[in-house]
Design a protein around this motif. Sequence first.
Motif, short mmCIF file in Angstrom:
data_model
loop_
_atom_site.label_atom_id
_atom_site.label_comp_id
_atom_site.label_asym_id
_atom_site.label_seq_id
_atom_site.Cartn_x
_atom_site.Cartn_y
_atom_site.Cartn_z
N PHE A 1 20.80 10.64 16.43
CA PHE A 1 20.59 9.47 15.14
C PHE A 1 19.31 9.91 14.36
CE2 PHE A 1 23.08 7.82 18.68
CZ PHE A 1 23.97 7.42 17.99
N TRP A 2 19.28 9.90 13.03
CA TRP A 2 18.40 10.48 12.30
C TRP A 2 17.56 9.36 11.57
CZ3 TRP A 2 21.50 15.17 9.99
CH2 TRP A 2 21.62 16.10 10.94
N ALA A 3 16.48 9.54 11.29
CA ALA A 3 15.55 8.84 9.91
C ALA A 3 15.29 9.94 9.01
CB ALA A 3 14.43 8.04 10.69
N ASN A 4 16.07 9.84 7.86
CA ASN A 4 15.42 10.97 7.11
C ASN A 4 15.91 12.50 7.34
OD1 ASN A 4 14.63 8.99 5.31
ND2 ASN A 4 12.64 9.57 5.42
N GLY A 5 16.77 12.30 8.13
CA GLY A 5 17.26 13.70 8.84
C GLY A 5 16.80 14.23 10.07
N GLN A 6 15.82 13.28 10.50
CA GLN A 6 15.12 13.78 11.80
C GLN A 6 15.17 12.85 12.94
OE1 GLN A 6 11.50 14.61 9.37
NE2 GLN A 6 11.39 16.57 10.65
N LEU A 7 14.73 13.15 14.03
CA LEU A 7 14.88 12.27 15.13
C LEU A 7 13.78 11.27 14.89
CD1 LEU A 7 15.28 14.81 18.03
CD2 LEU A 7 17.15 13.14 17.14
N ALA A 8 12.64 11.65 14.51
CA ALA A 8 11.43 10.75 14.50
C ALA A 8 10.83 11.35 12.96
CB ALA A 8 10.59 10.80 15.58
N ILE A 9 10.17 10.40 12.40
CA ILE A 9 9.35 10.54 11.30
C ILE A 9 7.99 9.88 11.21
CG2 ILE A 9 11.20 11.30 9.52
CD1 ILE A 9 11.14 8.34 8.46
N GLN A 10 6.99 10.42 10.67
CA GLN A 10 5.76 9.69 10.60
C GLN A 10 5.43 9.56 8.90
OE1 GLN A 10 2.77 9.43 13.53
NE2 GLN A 10 1.57 8.09 12.36
N PRO A 11 6.05 8.60 8.29
CA PRO A 11 5.52 8.52 6.79
C PRO A 11 4.05 8.04 6.56
CG PRO A 11 7.06 6.87 7.32
CD PRO A 11 7.05 7.61 8.64
N LYS A 12 3.40 8.33 5.67
CA LYS A 12 2.09 8.44 5.51
C LYS A 12 1.54 6.86 5.36
CE LYS A 12 -1.94 10.07 3.08
NZ LYS A 12 -2.52 9.74 4.51
N ASP B 1 1.04 -1.23 0.00
CA ASP B 1 0.19 0.13 0.01
C ASP B 1 0.57 1.19 0.07
OD1 ASP B 1 -2.55 -1.31 0.35
OD2 ASP B 1 -1.71 -1.98 2.27
N ARG B 2 1.93 1.18 0.79
CA ARG B 2 2.92 2.22 0.69
C ARG B 2 4.38 1.99 0.68
NH1 ARG B 2 -0.67 6.70 1.01
NH2 ARG B 2 -2.20 6.18 2.47
N ASP B 3 5.13 2.82 -0.15
CA ASP B 3 6.53 2.43 -0.29
C ASP B 3 7.67 3.62 0.32
OD1 ASP B 3 8.97 2.24 -1.46
OD2 ASP B 3 8.22 0.76 -3.00
N HIS B 4 8.15 3.65 1.04
CA HIS B 4 8.89 4.87 1.63
C HIS B 4 10.36 4.39 1.96
CE1 HIS B 4 5.08 6.86 2.76
NE2 HIS B 4 4.74 5.99 3.47
N VAL B 5 10.98 5.54 1.78
CA VAL B 5 12.49 5.50 1.84
C VAL B 5 12.91 6.03 3.19
CG1 VAL B 5 14.76 6.33 1.17
CG2 VAL B 5 13.27 5.73 -0.62
N VAL B 6 13.72 4.97 3.92
CA VAL B 6 14.39 5.54 5.36
C VAL B 6 15.59 5.62 5.34
CG1 VAL B 6 14.15 5.36 7.80
CG2 VAL B 6 12.13 4.66 6.49
N VAL B 7 16.13 6.82 5.28
CA VAL B 7 17.86 6.93 5.29
C VAL B 7 17.91 7.25 6.66
CG1 VAL B 7 19.73 8.16 4.56
CG2 VAL B 7 17.83 7.73 2.75
N LEU B 8 18.91 6.23 7.19
CA LEU B 8 19.40 6.36 8.75
C LEU B 8 20.79 6.85 8.66
CD1 LEU B 8 18.26 2.80 9.96
CD2 LEU B 8 17.31 4.87 10.24
N SER B 9 21.07 7.79 9.52
CA SER B 9 22.35 8.33 9.76
C SER B 9 22.63 8.73 11.16
CB SER B 9 22.61 9.55 8.91
OG SER B 9 21.83 10.43 9.07
N ASP B 10 24.16 9.22 11.28
CA ASP B 10 24.50 9.62 12.78
C ASP B 10 24.91 11.19 12.39
OD1 ASP B 10 26.76 9.04 11.06
OD2 ASP B 10 27.15 7.26 12.29
N TRP B 11 24.73 11.89 13.33
CA TRP B 11 24.98 13.35 13.56
C TRP B 11 25.77 13.93 14.57
CZ3 TRP B 11 25.78 17.06 10.31
CH2 TRP B 11 26.04 18.24 10.62
#
Length: 680
Positions: free
Chosen positions: A222-233, A150-160
């Motif tokens: 630590f980031w998911a798509n540049g943020q601490l937390a995301i809520q993709p649709k 139903d959904r297809d999302h990219v999650v880029v994990l990174s460290d800052w």
Amino acid sequence: MQKLIFHYLICLFVFFTNAYSKVVSYDLYIAEQTINPTGKAVNALAVNGTIPAPILRFREGDTANITVHNQLKKEETSTHWHGLLLPNQYDGVPYLTTKPIKAGSSHTFEFVLKHPGTYWYHSHTGLQEQRGVYGAIVITPKGGEKVEVDRDHVVVLSDWTNENPLKVMKNLMRGSEVYAIKKGNAQSIYGAAKVGKLKEYFSREKSRMAPMDISDVYYDQFWANGQLAIQPKADNGEIVRLRLINAGASTYFYITSSTGDMKIISADGVDVVPVNVPRLLVGMGETYDLLITVPKSGKYEIRATAQDGSGHASIFLGKGELYPASDPPKPNLYTMDEMLDGAMASVERLSPEENEASLKMPRPPAPYALLKSPRKTELPTGLPLREVKLRLTGDMTHYLWSFNGKTLNEDSIIKVKKGERVRFELINDTMMHHPLHLHGHFFRLLNGQGAYSPLKHTVDVPPMGRHTIEFEANAEKDWFFHCHLLYHMDAGMARVVSYAGQGEDHEPNIDPKLKDMKMWMIKGSLQSHMTMGTWMLRKERDDYYYSWDYGLHEHQKYENDLGWRHYFNPNLSSVAGYRVTNEDGEKDRLFAGVQYRLPYLISSTFSLDSETNLRVTLEKEFQLTSRIGLEIKSQYDTNSELDTNFEWGGGLKYFVNGDFSLIGGYDLNHGWGGGIQFRF
Ligand SMILES: [Cu+2]
């Protein structure tokens, strides 16, 4: 009727887009940008104004046309398309395969997307990846996605980190405890006593091992798509495909979901037979596509926890009551358990049942034992075999990382010939995980699945563990093979896989900054009774230094050394230099000797000078608590004209931060005193 025409048009559109691949163009602008993720303004590198960089989307068979514009003031840059099979000249490793993109200039990459999947791109210049130059690549298969979601999302994990990565590198190279202290992972006698592991603590010191940590660097976030937390649709009840990319510079992530098991459908961009896992360890450079079914009601968390437990990033799916995911337990650093688990996790050594059980552990290894290709991946029969044994080596004391004890500078090349079956036996002799990445090829990870061994481009080799990979040498020219822990790569854990046929005396063109890594460092103390310290230029194994020791009391005795130290291994260095002194009975002199590390991490120096005197010094620091150390130093000099042949001193140090400690104590020559110690 209208509806029919519309349908017809859609069909026509789909037909044409499938039948004719097209050129897909992107312009990427790499520029400095001030960001303030923790409320403090810091300098970062953004691509088109964002971190992570924009997602590049293609369809299999398309031609990518990507122009990278370097808008940095001074620095050159580069972009490597991680995991893509493409012509050597577009691989984006500066100097080695592709010209570096100089400040103010641009470079166009054009290549055909030969295979679908989740990949990413990042700068391969210096430590730019740590500052933000990384982004996702998604390539849709020619016939459309096989798995319906139903959904297809990219999650880029990174460290800052707010710290300049060069400063990070300097702290690592000088063996500073600063990051272990910041993370609460520093080992001490008090800490060991508290958990009843004093015996283990001293037996480690006896065997001359440095205290272990899970990761080298302290991160602010630590980031998911540049943020601490995301809520993709994603709505409740939907199936979501998460394309997980570990773009961290030096962070392994454990992925846990409060929805329960996660289904892995692809690894490193390549489909695998779908398999459920309760928790997943992802190394830097690896990608996994996961299917998550969002339950009918509630808000669920998929959590990416840094392997050392120092923080996490969150992905939330669904609405309603929150169901948080849990962190894996923190490891006990005073025991060897974590390392033994790593050694055990080498899939070849375990039965399938044992492997499956190991993946249910709270801190599981990478899920390699479960990865199975849906189609045969065997290499053509009859290829001549080339076997390369690579021991992963290194030490925290001097922060040198290497293969077979040699850094990239000391041994640059792994030779291969087109048409060979190349097998790398990877044996990790260190206490850390290393994610090894091969450019320009997919390799088979020999994980017990026989003909169905999975294809990957990055493999985690756990502490004291091993893996074997093999690939067909089907390319040409030079390809990088390296640890994807950015600081390890910079410190020497890299090789060039170099194809024969480039001329007899072909030398790969390695980035001069990588070849000639040097760092200025100063460490000294200013106290009421004396000042001493060392100012040096460190170039891999060589330190060129000036050290001073000045009494500030009435005698004002001093000793100044100009010297050269060569580091063979953590236990042995040679020193040579010239000493200028005004101590009674002393003359200026040449000296040469060795520094040898004794059991219990006691450092000793034996040196002879041109006045035929022998000098022996012994030094030891007892780490009482994570911040308080007791330093003891003694020296014996055979020079008969000295007031005293035996000198000693000692003192307490309190670690304030990475740059300063408070220090106080006694020195036979200079008396009592106190002050500060500084490190820059
Ligand atoms: Cu490494």
